[in-house]
Enzyme design. Sequence first.
Site, short mmCIF file in Angstrom:
data_model
loop_
_atom_site.label_atom_id
_atom_site.label_comp_id
_atom_site.label_asym_id
_atom_site.label_seq_id
_atom_site.Cartn_x
_atom_site.Cartn_y
_atom_site.Cartn_z
CE1 TYR A 178 -4.19 -2.14 5.32
CE2 TYR A 178 -3.52 0.10 4.79
CZ TYR A 178 -3.85 -1.18 4.39
OH TYR A 178 -3.83 -1.48 3.05
CB SER A 223 -0.85 -0.03 1.27
OG SER A 223 -1.37 1.24 1.55
CE LYS A 283 -1.66 -4.32 3.47
NZ LYS A 283 -1.89 -5.68 2.93
#
Length: 339
Positions: free
Chosen positions: A150, A125, A154
Amino acid sequence: MKILVTGGAGYIGSHTVVELAQAGYEPVIVDNFSNSATSVLDGLRAILGHDVTCHRIDCGNAEALHQVFKAEGNIQGVIHFAAFKAVGESVQKPLAYFDNNVGSLLTLLEVMKDEGVTNLVFSSSCTVYGIPDQLPVTEATPTKPASSPYGRTKQMCEDIVHDTSGAADNTLHTILLRYFNPIGAHESARIGELPLGTPNNLVPFITQTAAGIREKLTIFGNDYDTPDGTNVRDYIHVVDLAKAHIAAVQRLLDRRASDIVETFNVGTGHGNSVLEVVKTFEEATGQKLNYSIGPRRVGDVPAIYADATKAAEVLGFKTTTSLRDSLASAWKWQLALGK
Ligand code: UDP
């Protein structure tokens, strides 16, 4: 040629399953349906004219994953989508995010090694860039501290892939795809984004507001240092994004990669503000949107968009769908959902 697609019933996963099948691959879905509906499988059947094999298992379950590899026999590569993806939720439930997103990658890598499967496309991402110093971001732009758990998962997953690939006994070849903001739906309106409850993301919130499900859209801040004060993002049509995976898989299978881990931005190369998205949606659909300006959302990056040159030159990947057409497809999907 069988390709395992973890999270294949999800938003990007399901669109990638379609593109894989239409490119002549045999996608095999693994999904625990924690954030997707089994109706996705009906949509896939309607688009493709045949069923797609789906194993309802959790990617963190090594034994179940082993069984899938053994039952399928001839899996050539894996596209690993399965993960939690809501930035705001990750702030509330960081441990769940680390457990699920990092844990499932570790399990998958172990199982792939045991099963002798050497090709991986990993869903990363643009959140790995944090708040970048320069725009657009290239793959060489240094990553900064992630603005949410989050984003950190990643970053950690990218590091895990690099460390695994650096090990003496490594056999893994990986392409890391750093997604920008996927929006829209398949032109058939048989698959699309299916947010459970109140959407976190901008475009489903817009379409639900236009459909009368939500009273109004709140734009999270208009006092950023951007041309109109609202956040800037790189919105990419989900089918364009799905196609990047086909290019990546083919590159891995052909052993054309120049490195054991390659990284690509997958975006349009253009930034659009939240207000531009709202206006373009109104123009594309003829719907008037009820919106107001609210406070900033914690964790939002003021502006980010991709330098898409590397994906174009190395992967041969270019987006073809405009913001207007992407938003029109999201609206068509919203209308189909209402039926
Ligand atoms: N956004 C907004 N209102 C909403 C949802 C999102 O103003 O109800 C803004 C958000 O602040 C960001 C952009 O829309 O600037 C895209 O947000 P989204 O959650 O879709 O993706 P993100 O870029 O956070 O991954």
